[in-house]
Design a protein around this motif. Structure first.
Motif, PDB file in Angstrom:
ATOM      1  N   VAL A  67       0.870  -1.164   0.000  1.00 63.41           N
ATOM      2  CA  VAL A  67       0.000   0.000   0.000  1.00 63.41           C
ATOM      3  C   VAL A  67       0.914   1.223   0.000  1.00 63.41           C
ATOM      4  N   PHE A  68       0.341   2.393  -0.225  1.00 63.24           N
ATOM      5  CA  PHE A  68       1.139   3.608  -0.389  1.00 63.24           C
ATOM      6  C   PHE A  68       0.658   4.675   0.586  1.00 63.24           C
ATOM      7  N   LEU A  69       1.574   5.219   1.382  1.00 66.37           N
ATOM      8  CA  LEU A  69       1.228   6.235   2.371  1.00 66.37           C
ATOM      9  C   LEU A  69       1.554   7.623   1.836  1.00 66.37           C
ATOM     10  N   THR A  70       0.553   8.503   1.881  1.00 62.14           N
ATOM     11  CA  THR A  70       0.708   9.866   1.374  1.00 62.14           C
ATOM     12  C   THR A  70       0.324  10.867   2.458  1.00 62.14           C
ATOM     13  N   PHE A  71       1.033  11.994   2.476  1.00 59.61           N
ATOM     14  CA  PHE A  71       0.836  13.028   3.490  1.00 59.61           C
ATOM     15  C   PHE A  71       0.757  14.379   2.792  1.00 59.61           C
ATOM     16  N   THR A 231      -0.945  -2.105  11.602  1.00 60.21           N
ATOM     17  CA  THR A 231      -2.129  -2.628  10.916  1.00 60.21           C
ATOM     18  C   THR A 231      -1.761  -3.167   9.542  1.00 60.21           C
ATOM     19  N   ILE A 232      -0.936  -2.432   8.820  1.00 63.22           N
ATOM     20  CA  ILE A 232      -0.504  -2.861   7.488  1.00 63.22           C
ATOM     21  C   ILE A 232       0.237  -4.188   7.571  1.00 63.22           C
ATOM     22  N   GLU A 233       1.129  -4.315   8.537  1.00 58.94           N
ATOM     23  CA  GLU A 233       1.889  -5.561   8.700  1.00 58.94           C
ATOM     24  C   GLU A 233       0.981  -6.716   9.100  1.00 58.94           C
ATOM     25  N   GLU A 234       0.012  -6.459   9.968  1.00 57.59           N
ATOM     26  CA  GLU A 234      -0.914  -7.502  10.400  1.00 57.59           C
ATOM     27  C   GLU A 234      -1.723  -8.047   9.235  1.00 57.59           C
ATOM     28  N   GLN A 235      -1.974  -7.214   8.228  1.00 57.30           N
ATOM     29  CA  GLN A 235      -2.740  -7.646   7.065  1.00 57.30           C
ATOM     30  C   GLN A 235      -1.859  -8.226   5.962  1.00 57.30           C
ATOM     31  N   GLY A 236      -0.590  -8.480   6.298  1.00 52.33           N
ATOM     32  CA  GLY A 236       0.315  -9.103   5.335  1.00 52.33           C
ATOM     33  C   GLY A 236       0.788  -8.168   4.242  1.00 52.33           C
ATOM     34  N   LEU A 237       0.763  -6.868   4.518  1.00 57.00           N
ATOM     35  CA  LEU A 237       1.148  -5.874   3.527  1.00 57.00           C
ATOM     36  C   LEU A 237       2.381  -5.112   4.000  1.00 57.00           C
ATOM     37  N   ARG A 238       2.932  -4.316   3.109  1.00 57.94           N
ATOM     38  CA  ARG A 238       4.027  -3.410   3.448  1.00 57.94           C
ATOM     39  C   ARG A 238       3.819  -2.111   2.693  1.00 57.94           C
TER      40      ARG A 238
END
Length: 246
Positions: A67-71, A231-238
């Protein structure tokens, strides 16, 4: 603030057609709701020269578990955020408005030095939809010039303020060297909760996440981002680098 069709890094992006939907998140909460992109068409052509218009994305179709984090203009408010980006090697994407972020450009240079990507959020944070083409071009190209002067980089991604835009926005963006207009499918509020603009209420590979600015009564940016990373890690994502996929 704020949101495709892509097969892998370096693939051609599909164009997206727009519908307006309400979304109360970040700067969008202070104006009309953002337009929502739809995947599936070829990049649109518009304007007198028939130029290819940039796609509008809130999600990048990919099989990679990212996933991609934007600010947007908010990271300067938390002095610990640069440490978080460095410690996690976080490939955050920062969309900057000159009149908001300008006094803190030195801080954003430090964030860029530890791995953040600097992109365009216009000069003055005006809602672009409905403005004449010339005004929209001035807002977008003007910030391109500012970012080039301050950081030595040419931004290729645009987040239109409040997530609102029209065909003139896409024409102006194309003329300013923008290759994609970035909205969001999920947003992290100042209370640390994720909200979604469409689909089921969970993160999926390719989702673009907008992290709301801090609020005096909310949880701080670094703490909210740390919890989101869990949360991202728990869902198997990075977290992936958005610029590598667009």
């Amino acid at each position: 603030m704020r949101r495709g069709r892509l097969r892998s890094a370096g693939s051609a992006l599909a164009a997206l057609v727009v519908l307006a939907v309400p979304l109360l998140t970040g700067c969008a909460a202070r104006s009309e709701g953002p337009a929502r992109p739809h995947a599936g068409a070829e990049p649109a052509r518009g304007g007198e020269r028939g130029q290819r218009l940039p796609p509008v994305v809130d999600h990048v179709p990919t099989t990679d578990p990212v996933v991609f984090l934007t600010f947007d203009d908010s990271a300067e408010r938390d002095p610990h955020f640069a440490d978080l980006v460095r410690e996690h090697r976080l490939p955050a994407t920062l969309f900057l408005t000159d009149t908001v972020a300008g006094p803190a450009y030195g801080h954003f240079a430090r964030l860029r030095a530890v791995g953040a990507s600097i992109q365009n959020h216009t000069l003055d944070h005006r809602s672009l939809r409905g403005l004449p083409y010339a005004g929209q071009r001035a807002e977008i190209c003007g910030q391109q010039t500012k970012l080039k002067s301050r950081f030595g980089v040419r931004a290729h991604l645009l987040r239109p303020p409040y997530g609102t835009y029209d065909t003139a926005t896409l024409r102006a963006a194309a003329d300013c060297g923008i290759t994609a207009v970035v909205l969001w499918r999920a947003a992290l509020g100042d209370d640390g909760a994720l909200t979604y603009t469409r689909g089921d209420h969970r993160l999926h590979p390719g989702d673009i996440v907008a992290v709301d600015p801090d609020h005096p009564t909310g949880t701080g940016l670094s703490a909210r981002t740390e919890a989101l990373l869990e949360t991202i890690e728990e869902q198997g994502l990075r977290v992936g680098r958005l610029g590598d996929y667009l």
